[in-house]
Design a protein around this motif. Structure first.
Motif, PDB file in Angstrom:
ATOM      1  N   VAL A   1      75.038  38.308  67.397  1.00 14.15           N
ATOM      2  CA  VAL A   1      75.687  39.017  66.287  1.00 14.15           C
ATOM      3  C   VAL A   1      74.711  39.161  65.121  1.00 14.15           C
ATOM      4  CG1 VAL A   1      77.520  38.921  64.570  1.00 14.15           C
ATOM      5  CG2 VAL A   1      78.003  38.295  66.943  1.00 14.15           C
ATOM      6  N   ALA A   2      74.027  38.072  64.778  1.00 21.48           N
ATOM      7  CA  ALA A   2      73.073  38.097  63.662  1.00 21.48           C
ATOM      8  C   ALA A   2      71.978  39.129  63.904  1.00 21.48           C
ATOM      9  CB  ALA A   2      72.462  36.714  63.456  1.00 21.48           C
ATOM     10  N   ALA A   3      71.515  39.234  65.136  1.00 17.93           N
ATOM     11  CA  ALA A   3      70.463  40.204  65.462  1.00 17.93           C
ATOM     12  C   ALA A   3      70.992  41.626  65.374  1.00 17.93           C
ATOM     13  CB  ALA A   3      69.919  39.927  66.862  1.00 17.93           C
ATOM     14  N   ALA A   4      72.239  41.836  65.790  1.00 19.70           N
ATOM     15  CA  ALA A   4      72.805  43.183  65.804  1.00 19.70           C
ATOM     16  C   ALA A   4      73.066  43.724  64.400  1.00 19.70           C
ATOM     17  CB  ALA A   4      74.099  43.198  66.618  1.00 19.70           C
ATOM     18  N   VAL A   5      73.470  42.859  63.462  1.00 17.54           N
ATOM     19  CA  VAL A   5      73.825  43.325  62.118  1.00 17.54           C
ATOM     20  C   VAL A   5      72.647  43.280  61.147  1.00 17.54           C
ATOM     21  CG1 VAL A   5      76.210  42.572  62.461  1.00 17.54           C
ATOM     22  CG2 VAL A   5      74.599  41.067  61.266  1.00 17.54           C
ATOM     23  N   LYS A   6      71.533  42.718  61.569  1.00 13.63           N
ATOM     24  CA  LYS A   6      70.373  42.595  60.688  1.00 13.63           C
ATOM     25  C   LYS A   6      69.904  43.975  60.219  1.00 13.63           C
ATOM     26  CE  LYS A   6      65.658  40.746  60.493  1.00 13.63           C
ATOM     27  NZ  LYS A   6      64.584  40.046  61.257  1.00 13.63           N
TER      28      LYS A   6
END
Length: 376
Positions: A42-47
Protein backbone atom coordinates in the motif's frame (compact mmCIF):
# COMPACT_ATOMS: atom_id res chain seq x y z
CA UNK A 1 -3.62 15.47 -10.61
CA UNK A 2 -1.91 12.24 -9.56
CA UNK A 3 -4.52 9.92 -8.07
CA UNK A 4 -4.18 6.64 -6.22
CA UNK A 5 -7.39 4.64 -5.88
CA UNK A 6 -8.57 1.70 -3.85
CA UNK A 7 -11.56 -0.08 -5.35
CA UNK A 8 -10.58 1.16 -8.83
CA UNK A 9 -12.43 -1.68 -10.58
CA UNK A 10 -15.71 -1.02 -8.80
CA UNK A 11 -18.68 1.02 -9.95
CA UNK A 12 -17.49 4.33 -8.49
CA UNK A 13 -13.83 3.54 -9.19
CA UNK A 14 -14.44 3.05 -12.92
CA UNK A 15 -16.25 6.37 -13.19
CA UNK A 16 -13.38 8.11 -11.39
CA UNK A 17 -10.98 6.59 -13.93
CA UNK A 18 -13.20 7.73 -16.81
CA UNK A 19 -13.26 11.26 -15.42
CA UNK A 20 -9.48 11.28 -15.02
CA UNK A 21 -9.22 10.08 -18.63
CA UNK A 22 -11.44 12.90 -19.87
CA UNK A 23 -9.49 15.52 -17.90
CA UNK A 24 -6.17 14.30 -19.29
CA UNK A 25 -4.76 13.43 -15.85
CA UNK A 26 -2.09 10.72 -15.50
CA UNK A 27 -3.48 7.21 -15.27
CA UNK A 28 -4.40 6.68 -11.60
CA UNK A 29 -2.29 4.32 -9.53
CA UNK A 30 -4.42 1.46 -8.26
CA UNK A 31 -4.25 -0.15 -4.85
CA UNK A 32 -5.48 -3.68 -5.53
CA UNK A 33 -7.16 -6.17 -3.23
CA UNK A 34 -3.84 -8.02 -3.02
CA UNK A 35 -2.08 -4.78 -2.03
CA UNK A 36 -4.60 -4.17 0.75
CA UNK A 37 -3.41 -7.21 2.69
CA UNK A 38 0.16 -5.85 2.71
CA UNK A 39 0.73 -2.36 4.19
CA UNK A 40 4.17 -2.19 2.54
CA UNK A 41 2.55 -2.69 -0.89
CA UNK A 42 0.00 0.00 0.00
CA UNK A 43 2.79 2.43 0.95
CA UNK A 44 4.52 1.81 -2.38
CA UNK A 45 1.31 2.26 -4.37
CA UNK A 46 0.32 5.61 -2.79
CA UNK A 47 3.83 7.10 -2.72
CA UNK A 48 3.96 10.37 -4.63
CA UNK A 49 0.20 10.64 -5.17
CA UNK A 50 -1.48 14.02 -4.73
CA UNK A 51 -4.73 12.44 -3.57
CA UNK A 52 -5.69 8.97 -2.40
CA UNK A 53 -9.31 8.02 -2.96
CA UNK A 54 -10.45 5.20 -0.71
CA UNK A 55 -13.37 3.65 -2.56
CA UNK A 56 -12.96 -0.02 -1.63
CA UNK A 57 -15.70 -1.53 0.48
CA UNK A 58 -18.55 -4.03 0.64
CA UNK A 59 -22.18 -2.94 0.32
CA UNK A 60 -24.01 -6.21 0.85
CA UNK A 61 -23.45 -9.64 2.35
CA UNK A 62 -23.60 -11.29 5.74
CA UNK A 63 -22.64 -9.21 8.77
CA UNK A 64 -19.09 -10.55 9.07
CA UNK A 65 -18.36 -9.92 5.38
CA UNK A 66 -19.71 -6.37 5.53
CA UNK A 67 -17.65 -5.52 8.60
CA UNK A 68 -14.45 -7.11 7.28
CA UNK A 69 -14.96 -5.75 3.78
CA UNK A 70 -15.07 -2.15 5.03
CA UNK A 71 -12.91 -2.08 8.16
CA UNK A 72 -9.95 -4.22 7.06
CA UNK A 73 -9.16 -2.31 3.83
CA UNK A 74 -9.29 0.96 5.79
CA UNK A 75 -7.00 -0.49 8.48
CA UNK A 76 -4.48 -1.63 5.86
CA UNK A 77 -4.61 1.71 4.02
CA UNK A 78 -4.11 3.55 7.31
CA UNK A 79 -1.03 1.47 8.12
CA UNK A 80 0.30 1.94 4.58
CA UNK A 81 -0.09 5.72 4.91
CA UNK A 82 1.90 5.66 8.15
CA UNK A 83 4.71 3.79 6.40
CA UNK A 84 4.73 5.95 3.27
CA UNK A 85 7.92 8.03 2.94
CA UNK A 86 6.24 10.44 0.50
CA UNK A 87 2.65 10.63 1.77
CA UNK A 88 -0.20 12.12 -0.31
CA UNK A 89 -1.45 15.62 0.42
CA UNK A 90 -5.03 14.45 0.86
CA UNK A 91 -6.90 11.24 1.64
CA UNK A 92 -10.55 11.21 0.55
CA UNK A 93 -12.88 8.54 1.86
CA UNK A 94 -16.03 7.61 -0.05
CA UNK A 95 -18.18 7.17 3.03
CA UNK A 96 -21.96 6.79 3.15
CA UNK A 97 -24.83 8.84 4.53
CA UNK A 98 -25.66 5.64 6.43
CA UNK A 99 -22.45 5.84 8.47
CA UNK A 100 -23.19 5.61 12.18
CA UNK A 101 -26.89 4.81 11.73
CA UNK A 102 -26.68 1.69 13.89
CA UNK A 103 -26.82 -0.87 11.08
CA UNK A 104 -23.94 -3.28 10.49
CA UNK A 105 -23.04 -1.44 7.29
CA UNK A 106 -23.35 2.02 8.86
CA UNK A 107 -21.21 1.03 11.82
CA UNK A 108 -18.54 -0.52 9.58
CA UNK A 109 -18.35 2.62 7.42
CA UNK A 110 -18.04 4.82 10.52
CA UNK A 111 -15.28 2.60 11.95
CA UNK A 112 -13.36 2.78 8.66
CA UNK A 113 -13.59 6.59 8.68
CA UNK A 114 -12.21 6.71 12.22
CA UNK A 115 -9.23 4.53 11.29
CA UNK A 116 -8.34 6.77 8.33
CA UNK A 117 -8.84 9.99 10.29
CA UNK A 118 -6.49 8.75 13.02
CA UNK A 119 -3.86 7.75 10.46
CA UNK A 120 -3.97 11.16 8.77
CA UNK A 121 -2.42 12.99 11.72
CA UNK A 122 -0.59 16.09 10.51
CA UNK A 123 0.92 14.54 7.39
CA UNK A 124 -2.08 14.94 5.12
CA UNK A 125 -5.64 16.20 5.04
CA UNK A 126 -8.43 13.69 5.60
CA UNK A 127 -11.75 14.33 3.83
CA UNK A 128 -14.76 12.24 4.86
CA UNK A 129 -17.40 12.42 2.07
CA UNK A 130 -20.78 10.96 2.98
CA UNK A 131 -22.32 9.90 -0.30
CA UNK A 132 -26.05 9.28 -0.88
CA UNK A 133 -27.45 6.67 -3.25
CA UNK A 134 -25.40 6.63 -6.47
CA UNK A 135 -26.64 5.56 -9.88
CA UNK A 136 -25.13 5.50 -13.35
CA UNK A 137 -23.95 3.52 -16.33
CA UNK A 138 -22.93 -0.12 -15.85
CA UNK A 139 -24.05 -0.38 -12.23
CA UNK A 140 -24.26 -3.90 -10.83
CA UNK A 141 -27.90 -5.05 -10.43
CA UNK A 142 -29.02 -6.21 -6.98
CA UNK A 143 -25.89 -4.67 -5.50
CA UNK A 144 -24.97 -1.09 -6.42
CA UNK A 145 -28.40 0.54 -6.52
CA UNK A 146 -32.10 0.07 -7.09
CA UNK A 147 -31.63 1.98 -10.36
CA UNK A 148 -29.30 -0.72 -11.70
CA UNK A 149 -31.70 -3.43 -10.56
CA UNK A 150 -34.74 -1.84 -12.19
CA UNK A 151 -32.80 -1.15 -15.41
CA UNK A 152 -31.59 -4.75 -15.64
CA UNK A 153 -35.07 -6.15 -15.05
CA UNK A 154 -36.63 -3.83 -17.63
CA UNK A 155 -33.90 -4.62 -20.17
CA UNK A 156 -34.71 -8.33 -19.65
CA UNK A 157 -38.41 -7.71 -20.21
CA UNK A 158 -39.38 -8.19 -16.57
CA UNK A 159 -41.55 -5.91 -14.45
CA UNK A 160 -39.74 -4.48 -11.39
CA UNK A 161 -41.50 -4.93 -8.08
CA UNK A 162 -41.66 -2.16 -5.48
CA UNK A 163 -41.38 -3.71 -2.04
CA UNK A 164 -40.95 -0.50 -0.05
CA UNK A 165 -42.02 2.80 -1.59
CA UNK A 166 -39.58 4.98 0.33
CA UNK A 167 -38.07 8.33 -0.62
CA UNK A 168 -34.63 8.36 -2.28
CA UNK A 169 -31.96 10.97 -2.97
CA UNK A 170 -30.13 9.84 -6.11
CA UNK A 171 -26.82 11.30 -7.32
CA UNK A 172 -25.20 10.42 -10.63
CA UNK A 173 -21.92 8.62 -10.04
CA UNK A 174 -19.92 10.94 -12.34
CA UNK A 175 -20.99 13.90 -10.19
CA UNK A 176 -19.74 11.98 -7.14
CA UNK A 177 -16.46 11.30 -8.95
CA UNK A 178 -16.05 15.03 -9.66
CA UNK A 179 -16.77 15.86 -6.02
CA UNK A 180 -14.32 13.28 -4.67
CA UNK A 181 -11.51 14.40 -6.98
CA UNK A 182 -12.16 18.07 -6.25
CA UNK A 183 -12.12 19.09 -9.90
CA UNK A 184 -13.12 22.69 -10.59
CA UNK A 185 -13.14 22.28 -14.38
CA UNK A 186 -16.49 22.51 -16.14
CA UNK A 187 -17.97 19.62 -18.05
CA UNK A 188 -20.92 17.20 -18.08
CA UNK A 189 -20.42 16.69 -14.34
CA UNK A 190 -21.37 18.75 -11.30
CA UNK A 191 -19.17 18.41 -8.19
CA UNK A 192 -22.03 19.92 -6.14
CA UNK A 193 -23.73 16.53 -6.61
CA UNK A 194 -27.28 17.72 -7.39
CA UNK A 195 -29.66 15.03 -6.19
CA UNK A 196 -32.86 13.72 -7.67
CA UNK A 197 -35.38 13.26 -4.87
CA UNK A 198 -37.98 10.69 -5.80
CA UNK A 199 -39.89 7.72 -4.49
CA UNK A 200 -39.13 4.14 -5.47
CA UNK A 201 -42.44 3.70 -7.30
CA UNK A 202 -41.97 6.95 -9.23
CA UNK A 203 -38.45 5.87 -10.18
CA UNK A 204 -39.77 2.52 -11.40
CA UNK A 205 -42.47 4.26 -13.48
CA UNK A 206 -39.97 6.73 -14.95
CA UNK A 207 -37.58 3.98 -16.04
CA UNK A 208 -40.45 1.84 -17.33
CA UNK A 209 -41.59 4.76 -19.51
CA UNK A 210 -38.05 5.09 -20.92
CA UNK A 211 -37.96 1.35 -21.63
CA UNK A 212 -41.38 1.36 -23.29
CA UNK A 213 -40.65 4.26 -25.64
CA UNK A 214 -37.13 3.06 -26.45
CA UNK A 215 -38.37 -0.45 -27.25
CA UNK A 216 -39.61 0.93 -30.58
CA UNK A 217 -36.39 2.82 -31.23
CA UNK A 218 -37.85 6.17 -30.24
CA UNK A 219 -36.19 8.59 -27.81
CA UNK A 220 -38.24 9.28 -24.65
CA UNK A 221 -38.75 12.81 -23.30
CA UNK A 222 -35.53 13.96 -21.63
CA UNK A 223 -36.65 16.98 -19.64
CA UNK A 224 -33.66 17.50 -17.36
CA UNK A 225 -30.14 16.24 -16.64
CA UNK A 226 -31.40 13.40 -14.46
CA UNK A 227 -33.70 12.20 -17.25
CA UNK A 228 -30.69 12.11 -19.59
CA UNK A 229 -28.53 10.28 -17.08
CA UNK A 230 -31.24 7.81 -16.08
CA UNK A 231 -31.89 7.08 -19.76
CA UNK A 232 -28.16 6.59 -20.37
CA UNK A 233 -28.08 4.25 -17.38
CA UNK A 234 -30.93 2.21 -18.84
CA UNK A 235 -29.21 2.14 -22.25
CA UNK A 236 -26.04 0.76 -20.66
CA UNK A 237 -28.04 -2.34 -19.74
CA UNK A 238 -29.16 -2.78 -23.36
CA UNK A 239 -25.66 -2.68 -24.84
CA UNK A 240 -24.13 -4.47 -26.67
CA UNK A 241 -26.96 -7.02 -26.91
CA UNK A 242 -29.07 -4.42 -28.72
CA UNK A 243 -26.94 -3.96 -31.82
CA UNK A 244 -28.00 -2.28 -35.07
CA UNK A 245 -31.80 -1.84 -35.04
CA UNK A 246 -33.52 -1.96 -38.45
CA UNK A 247 -35.47 1.14 -39.38
CA UNK A 248 -38.77 1.07 -41.31
CA UNK A 249 -38.34 1.98 -44.95
CA UNK A 250 -41.22 3.58 -46.89
CA UNK A 251 -40.81 3.10 -50.64
CA UNK A 252 -42.86 4.42 -53.56
CA UNK A 253 -42.31 5.62 -57.12
CA UNK A 254 -40.44 8.70 -55.90
CA UNK A 255 -37.89 6.73 -53.89
CA UNK A 256 -37.32 5.76 -50.24
CA UNK A 257 -38.11 7.44 -46.92
CA UNK A 258 -36.50 6.29 -43.65
CA UNK A 259 -37.58 7.66 -40.27
CA UNK A 260 -34.21 7.86 -38.49
CA UNK A 261 -35.13 9.54 -35.19
CA UNK A 262 -38.36 10.15 -33.32
CA UNK A 263 -37.63 12.19 -30.19
CA UNK A 264 -40.45 12.77 -27.72
CA UNK A 265 -40.38 16.19 -26.10
CA UNK A 266 -37.30 17.63 -27.81
CA UNK A 267 -35.52 18.08 -31.10
CA UNK A 268 -31.80 17.95 -30.43
CA UNK A 269 -29.47 18.32 -33.41
CA UNK A 270 -29.26 16.37 -36.66
CA UNK A 271 -26.33 16.45 -39.08
CA UNK A 272 -24.85 14.29 -41.81
CA UNK A 273 -21.44 13.48 -43.20
CA UNK A 274 -19.86 11.89 -46.24
CA UNK A 275 -16.73 9.76 -45.95
CA UNK A 276 -14.45 8.45 -48.67
CA UNK A 277 -13.42 4.75 -48.63
CA UNK A 278 -11.16 3.95 -45.69
CA UNK A 279 -11.96 7.17 -43.78
CA UNK A 280 -12.45 6.90 -40.01
CA UNK A 281 -14.72 9.33 -38.14
CA UNK A 282 -15.26 9.58 -34.41
CA UNK A 283 -12.44 8.33 -32.19
CA UNK A 284 -13.95 9.88 -29.08
CA UNK A 285 -16.35 9.23 -26.22
CA UNK A 286 -19.13 11.16 -24.52
CA UNK A 287 -19.95 11.40 -20.82
CA UNK A 288 -23.62 12.36 -21.08
CA UNK A 289 -24.59 13.00 -24.71
CA UNK A 290 -27.09 10.66 -26.44
CA UNK A 291 -25.90 10.05 -30.02
CA UNK A 292 -27.36 7.97 -32.86
CA UNK A 293 -25.65 6.81 -36.08
CA UNK A 294 -27.67 5.86 -39.19
CA UNK A 295 -25.87 4.85 -42.42
CA UNK A 296 -27.97 5.86 -45.42
CA UNK A 297 -25.60 4.90 -48.23
CA UNK A 298 -22.51 2.72 -48.42
CA UNK A 299 -21.02 0.14 -46.06
CA UNK A 300 -19.46 0.87 -42.70
CA UNK A 301 -18.17 -0.71 -39.53
CA UNK A 302 -18.94 0.88 -36.18
CA UNK A 303 -16.39 0.04 -33.47
CA UNK A 304 -16.78 0.66 -29.74
CA UNK A 305 -14.62 0.08 -26.65
CA UNK A 306 -15.54 0.82 -23.07
CA UNK A 307 -13.24 3.53 -21.70
CA UNK A 308 -10.27 1.95 -19.93
CA UNK A 309 -11.39 -1.43 -21.25
CA UNK A 310 -9.78 -3.80 -23.74
CA UNK A 311 -12.55 -5.64 -25.60
CA UNK A 312 -13.96 -4.07 -28.77
CA UNK A 313 -17.54 -4.38 -30.05
CA UNK A 314 -17.91 -4.17 -33.84
CA UNK A 315 -21.10 -3.73 -35.88
CA UNK A 316 -21.41 -3.99 -39.66
CA UNK A 317 -23.99 -1.59 -41.12
CA UNK A 318 -25.15 -1.06 -44.69
CA UNK A 319 -27.18 1.74 -46.24
CA UNK A 320 -29.14 -0.80 -48.27
CA UNK A 321 -30.76 -1.92 -45.00
CA UNK A 322 -30.84 1.21 -42.79
CA UNK A 323 -30.47 0.57 -39.06
CA UNK A 324 -29.57 2.75 -36.10
CA UNK A 325 -26.85 2.25 -33.53
CA UNK A 326 -26.96 4.41 -30.40
CA UNK A 327 -23.58 5.16 -28.87
CA UNK A 328 -23.42 4.24 -25.17
CA UNK A 329 -21.93 6.91 -22.94
CA UNK A 330 -18.34 6.36 -21.78
CA UNK A 331 -17.54 4.11 -24.74
CA UNK A 332 -14.98 5.28 -27.31
CA UNK A 333 -16.45 4.86 -30.78
CA UNK A 334 -15.71 5.38 -34.46
CA UNK A 335 -17.23 4.66 -37.85
CA UNK A 336 -15.13 3.42 -40.78
CA UNK A 337 -16.08 3.39 -44.46
CA UNK A 338 -15.29 -0.22 -45.41
CA UNK A 339 -16.94 -0.02 -48.82
CA UNK A 340 -15.79 1.11 -52.25
CA UNK A 341 -18.20 4.03 -52.57
CA UNK A 342 -18.86 7.20 -50.63
CA UNK A 343 -20.42 6.66 -47.20
CA UNK A 344 -23.34 8.86 -46.16
CA UNK A 345 -24.13 8.85 -42.43
CA UNK A 346 -26.84 10.67 -40.50
CA UNK A 347 -26.08 11.63 -36.89
CA UNK A 348 -28.46 12.80 -34.17
CA UNK A 349 -27.70 14.07 -30.67
CA UNK A 350 -30.09 15.07 -27.92
CA UNK A 351 -28.45 18.49 -27.42
CA UNK A 352 -27.13 21.31 -29.56
CA UNK A 353 -23.38 21.29 -30.03
CA UNK A 354 -21.65 23.79 -27.72
CA UNK A 355 -18.00 24.44 -28.70
CA UNK A 356 -17.30 25.67 -25.17
CA UNK A 357 -18.59 22.42 -23.61
CA UNK A 358 -18.64 19.82 -26.38
CA UNK A 359 -18.75 16.66 -24.22
CA UNK A 360 -16.46 15.07 -26.82
CA UNK A 361 -13.25 13.51 -25.50
CA UNK A 362 -10.71 12.20 -27.98
CA UNK A 363 -9.84 8.52 -27.66
CA UNK A 364 -8.90 5.99 -30.33
CA UNK A 365 -10.97 2.83 -30.17
CA UNK A 366 -8.17 0.42 -31.06
CA UNK A 367 -5.27 2.41 -29.57
CA UNK A 368 -6.13 3.26 -25.95
CA UNK A 369 -4.40 6.49 -24.99
CA UNK A 370 -4.64 9.62 -22.99
CA UNK A 371 -7.86 11.51 -23.62
CA UNK A 372 -8.16 15.20 -24.36
CA UNK A 373 -11.05 17.49 -25.21
CA UNK A 374 -11.69 17.84 -28.91
CA UNK A 375 -14.07 17.21 -31.77
CA UNK A 376 -13.50 14.63 -34.48
Amino acid sequence: MRLAITGADGFLGWHVRVLARALGWPRPATVTRADLVDPAAVAAAVKGADVVLHLAGVNRGDADDVVAGNVEPARSLAEGLRRCGEPPRRVVYANSVQAGNGTVYGSAKAAAAELLATAAGGDHEFVDVRLPNLYGEHGRPFYNSVVATFCRLLADGAEPEVREDRELDLVHVLDAAAHLTGTTLQGPWDPAMPALRTRVALLRDRLAMFAGVYAGGEIPPLRDRHDVRLFNTYRSHRFPERGPVPLPRHRDARGDLVEAVKAHGGGGQTFSSTSRPGVIRGQHFHLAKVERFVVLRGRAQINLRRVDGTGTVRFAVDGSEPAFVDMPTMWAHNIVNVGSEELVTLFWTNELFDPARPDTWAEAVDRPGRAAAGVA
